[in-house]
Motif scaffolding. Structure first.
Motif, mmCIF file in Angstrom:
data_model
loop_
_atom_site.group_PDB
_atom_site.id
_atom_site.type_symbol
_atom_site.label_atom_id
_atom_site.label_comp_id
_atom_site.label_asym_id
_atom_site.label_seq_id
_atom_site.Cartn_x
_atom_site.Cartn_y
_atom_site.Cartn_z
ATOM 1 N N ALA A 101 0.630 -0.928 -0.008
ATOM 2 C CA ALA A 101 0.037 -0.054 -0.048
ATOM 3 C C ALA A 101 0.923 1.287 0.035
ATOM 4 C CB ALA A 101 -0.782 0.055 1.216
ATOM 5 N N TYR A 102 0.248 2.415 -0.348
ATOM 6 C CA TYR A 102 1.226 3.540 -0.368
ATOM 7 C C TYR A 102 2.160 4.076 1.036
ATOM 8 C CZ TYR A 102 -0.308 5.097 -4.967
ATOM 9 O OH TYR A 102 -0.457 5.135 -6.459
ATOM 10 N N PRO A 103 1.494 3.686 1.979
ATOM 11 C CA PRO A 103 2.104 4.041 3.359
ATOM 12 C C PRO A 103 3.549 3.211 3.271
ATOM 13 C CG PRO A 103 -0.050 3.859 3.843
ATOM 14 C CD PRO A 103 0.042 3.578 2.519
ATOM 15 N N ALA A 104 3.813 2.096 2.708
ATOM 16 C CA ALA A 104 4.834 1.590 2.281
ATOM 17 C C ALA A 104 5.971 2.030 1.769
ATOM 18 C CB ALA A 104 4.605 -0.151 2.142
ATOM 19 N N LEU A 105 5.512 3.159 0.763
ATOM 20 C CA LEU A 105 6.593 3.697 -0.169
ATOM 21 C C LEU A 105 7.515 4.731 0.433
ATOM 22 C CD1 LEU A 105 4.215 4.176 -3.322
ATOM 23 C CD2 LEU A 105 6.010 2.274 -2.932
ATOM 24 N N ASP A 106 8.506 4.955 0.034
ATOM 25 C CA ASP A 106 9.343 6.054 0.690
ATOM 26 C C ASP A 106 9.217 7.272 -0.375
ATOM 27 O OD1 ASP A 106 10.988 4.837 2.831
ATOM 28 O OD2 ASP A 106 11.209 3.342 1.339
ATOM 29 N N ALA A 107 8.704 7.221 -1.518
ATOM 30 C CA ALA A 107 8.438 8.187 -2.447
ATOM 31 C C ALA A 107 7.868 7.828 -3.762
ATOM 32 C CB ALA A 107 10.008 8.786 -2.918
ATOM 33 N N VAL A 108 7.500 8.746 -4.518
ATOM 34 C CA VAL A 108 6.927 8.439 -5.929
ATOM 35 C C VAL A 108 7.822 9.048 -6.903
ATOM 36 C CG1 VAL A 108 5.058 8.743 -7.516
ATOM 37 C CG2 VAL A 108 4.681 8.424 -4.936
ATOM 38 N N ALA A 109 8.327 8.368 -8.154
ATOM 39 C CA ALA A 109 8.951 8.883 -9.036
ATOM 40 C C ALA A 109 8.347 8.853 -10.307
ATOM 41 C CB ALA A 109 10.458 8.290 -9.100
#
Length: 385
Positions: A101-109
């Motif tokens: 899920a998005y909370p597991a991401l550190d960034a969007v590129a």
């Protein structure tokens, strides 16, 4: 505060890296990457470990080949509309296949250029919106920088290395010292190798995409029947030129009377392109070897998927004592895993982007060289290469 990316505006980053003020390279990062620069809508999740090992958790690519086939090439308006229709679903599928899920991401590129600006705007806008909505850092990525690091998706690759970036729109030799630190050694003064493949294939009636079709036809051909022109023989630099070859081969194709004639022309074209890439790369290797003991030659971009080109360049590298590496076939053509990886490497260095980062139809990897020593005129869209 994390550092501003080298192409961000002077107002400072509107997105801030997690754990700002902490050394980013000391921790693992997971990034969602988005790619919409041409005719593939792509999304991928890549995890980059603290020691530099990259793991592709998902890679989804929606191809628009069927949408453009009737026109014999990419139609920018059709491409942009397809990106609008597909981007949300492709990104959702990439997240689902990664099991995150998005909370597991550190960034969007996301790719911010170069490319067809209508398409670039779609992925860039979606990436900014996703980052803002989830409170994540946003990283704008140069599409060519994605290709430059794409070999690192297959195995660990240490900087520096010599890179031949060869695709439909670009043909360059670069010294790659690290992310955001690359020097141009040579570039095409007219057409790219991939463009030559596609345009000659179109002249031969092979359809779209032309490069793979020409390679398939060449497998049964004997190119030694034809003597195609060799460009820039009197020059001692590392630049390329394919326009003369494209014209000569297109005229030759009009004289073909049998299927074997067409196969022989295809083989001659493929060999001529591979030969020129090899000759210019050989010059670059000699110059590179004078400055570096670690000698690795990386070939990336869509043309790197051509087996004849790969084999020719691998032999050239071995001749000059260079190791040879190309990305896995799935990551040679446009994909989002390379964008996610480039974004992750930037994030580990604390480089994040402003939310007002603009799409760029032109964006050289070595912008200083492109401006100081332009091969192509610098127009209102900026320096080309």
């Amino acid at each position: 505060m994390s550092k501003t990316a080298d192409y961000s505006s002077e107002t400072g980053p509107a997105t801030v890296a997690k754990n700002a003020g902490v050394e980013q390279a000391s921790r693992e990062v997971t990034v969602l990457g988005l790619e919409t620069s041409c005719d593939e809508t792509a999304a991928s999740v890549v995890r980059l470990s603290a020691d530099g090992a990259a793991t592709v958790l998902s890679s989804v690519v929606h191809s628009q080949i069927d949408d453009h086939a009737a026109y014999g090439g990419v139609v920018p308006e059709i491409a942009a509309r397809s990106h609008v229709e597909m981007i949300a679903g492709v990104a959702s599928r990439a997240m689902a296949e990664a099991g995150l899920a998005y909370p597991a991401l550190d960034a969007v590129a996301a790719t911010a250029g170069p490319g067809l600006v209508g398409g670039v705007m779609v992925g860039l806008s979606f990436g900014k919106a996703a980052a803002l909505a989830r409170g994540l850092p946003f990283v704008a990525v140069n599409h060519l920088e994605g290709h430059a690091v794409s070999a690192r998706l297959g195995e660990r690759v240490e900087y520096p290395f010599l890179l031949l970036l060869v695709s439909g729109g670009h043909c360059q030799l670069l010294e790659v010292r690290g992310i955001g630190d690359m020097s141009r050694l040579g570039t095409t003064i007219d057409d790219a190798a991939g463009e030559a493949f596609d345009k000659i294939a179109k002249a031969m009636g092979l359809g779209y995409p032309g490069g793979p079709a020409l390679e398939k036809l060449a497998a049964s051909g004997d190119g030694s029947r034809f003597d195609l022109p060799r460009a820039l023989l009197g020059r001692k630099d590392c630049d390329f030129s394919f326009s003369g070859l494209k014209t000569a081969a297109s005229r030759l194709a009009q004289t073909c009377e049998t299927d074997q004639d067409r196969a022989d022309v295809a083989d001659a074209v493929q060999n001529a392109i591979a030969r020129q890439l090899s000759e210019r790369s050989e010059r670059a290797m000699k110059a590179y070897a004078e400055r570096h003991e670690h000698r690795l030659f990386v070939v990336a971009g869509g043309v790197a998927a051509n087996r004849t080109v790969r084999a020719t360049l691998e032999a050239t590298a071995a001749k000059h004592g260079f190791g040879f590496l190309a990305p896995p076939m799935a990551y040679c053509t446009d994909n989002a895993a390379m964008i996610a990886l480039a974004g992750a490497e930037r994030l580990q260095l604390g480089l994040v982007s402003d939310i007002d980062t603009a799409p760029r139809p032109r964006w050289p990897l070595d912008e200083a060289r492109a401006l100081a020593d332009p091969v192509h005129p610098t127009g209102r869209k900026g320096a080309k290469a």
